[in-house]
Design a protein around this motif. Structure first.
Motif, PDB file in Angstrom:
ATOM      1  N   SER A 168       0.835  -1.206   0.000  1.00  0.00           N
ATOM      2  CA  SER A 168       0.000   0.000   0.000  1.00  0.00           C
ATOM      3  C   SER A 168       0.869   1.256   0.000  1.00  0.00           C
ATOM      4  CB  SER A 168      -0.940  -0.009   1.205  1.00  0.00           C
ATOM      5  OG  SER A 168      -1.762  -1.145   1.196  1.00  0.00           O
ATOM      6  N   GLY A 209       1.834   4.851  -0.750  1.00  0.00           N
ATOM      7  CA  GLY A 209       1.013   6.034  -0.978  1.00  0.00           C
ATOM      8  C   GLY A 209       1.188   6.615  -2.370  1.00  0.00           C
ATOM      9  N   SER A 214      -0.343   2.217  -7.010  1.00  0.00           N
ATOM     10  CA  SER A 214      -1.237   3.362  -6.801  1.00  0.00           C
ATOM     11  C   SER A 214      -1.145   4.364  -7.949  1.00  0.00           C
ATOM     12  CB  SER A 214      -0.909   4.048  -5.478  1.00  0.00           C
ATOM     13  OG  SER A 214       0.453   4.430  -5.429  1.00  0.00           O
TER      14      SER A 214
END
Length: 309
Positions: free
Chosen positions: A240, A242, A262
């Motif tokens: 995960s 950012g 992302s």
């Protein structure tokens, strides 16, 4: 004989009326979670559709696992997954243990003045926005006018292109992240260390334990449950990475190593308007995070008997 008094419990409606403060307190957080966390999960359906705005979420053509297969087999997707894992593991190795060491060091400082000064210096960067921080980094690391390259030139070294050198991107990202978050991340460990029994410390001193031995045999065992809990959360966030910081640091020169899931989801979905493919990539990221959370929690429970559940 006089009549005996019979105890009558409070009526149910009265009990319920006494709890209205509790329901009033949790109402807003529950509504917030439902509106912004759970209801949007309906959009996961897009990952299994050839989505079109005209058809909508429930009217688009169903394609099953097409986008997942494409994501897991395409060359660009494999590179993106690899970059995400490398950056996530590197961040975990650097950003997880060092705040613990910082907390232990602050706890051992006897001077309140120096402790407050170090806390202020290490906490302050956390409250700088990502956009401002990356802008500061670009100014300080500028190839010609940046203070870091100016100092390098003064000592006879060649200037370094920090944002254009592929080999340096991961180091700049991870260590700047440590600079920004180390102080704030150490707060929870400082709080845990404050709960260490003074009697244990005094007993260790009486037994002749040195400062290092007291840290190893008293402080660390006391905060170990907190450390294990934070390790579980940090391992779950490996994939995960950012979006904002990576995207701001990204350019055409370092895109081979800076493209993560992302940023990939943003470019495929918002720029290329392939909403099904981007949703599938985002869902894949969430599923992997959940699997890591469950797996690491199970391992920690077997090894240390400390876990989230």
């Amino acid at each position: 004989m006089g009549k005996q008094k019979i105890y009558n419990p409070a009526p149910k409606n009265k009990i319920k009326s006494n709890n209205w403060q509790f329901w009033a307190i949790i109402a807003l957080p529950v509504i917030y979670a439902l509106v912004f966390a759970y209801i949007p999960m309906i959009g996961i359906i897009i990952a299994f559709e050839d989505y079109s705005p005209r058809g909508g979420v429930f009217g688009s053509t169903w394609v099953g696992l097409k986008w997942f297969k494409q994501f897991l087999t395409s060359t660009s997707s494999v590179r993106v997954i690899k970059n995400t894992l490398i950056l996530g593991v590197y961040s975990l190795i650097v950003n997880f243990p060092l705040p613990i060491l910082l907390a232990i060091g602050l706890n051992e400082l006897r001077s309140v003045k120096y402790r407050k000064f170090i806390q202020m210096v290490t906490y302050a960067p956390y409250f700088i926005s990502i956009v401002v921080m990356v802008g500061m980094m670009m100014q300080m690391m500028d190839l010609r006018t940046g203070i870091i390259n100016v100092l390098l030139q003064k000592i006879g070294c060649d200037p370094v292109n920090f944002f254009g050198n592929v080999k340096l991107f991961r180091h700049v990202y991870v260590w700047s992240g440590l600079w920004q978050t180390a102080g704030y991340s150490s707060v929870i460990y400082i709080a845990a260390l404050s709960g260490v029994s003074p009697e244990l410390q005094e007993a260790a001193i009486v037994d002749g334990a040195s400062r290092v031995q007291r840290i190893w045999h008293v402080d660390i065992p006391a905060i170990l449950p907190t450390v294990i809990t934070m390790l579980i959360f940090n391992c779950a966030s490996i994939v995960s990475i950012g979006f904002d910081k990576v995207y701001l640091m990204q350019n055409s020169q370092n895109s081979n190593v800076s493209e993560v899931i992302s940023t990939f989801v943003y470019k495929i979905g918002m720029v290329n308007s392939n909403f099904g493919f981007s949703t599938a990539a985002g869902l894949f990221q969430s599923v992997v995070s959940f699997v890591l959370l469950v797996a690491v929690n199970k391992i920690c429970k077997k090894v240390t008997e400390t876990s989230l559940w």
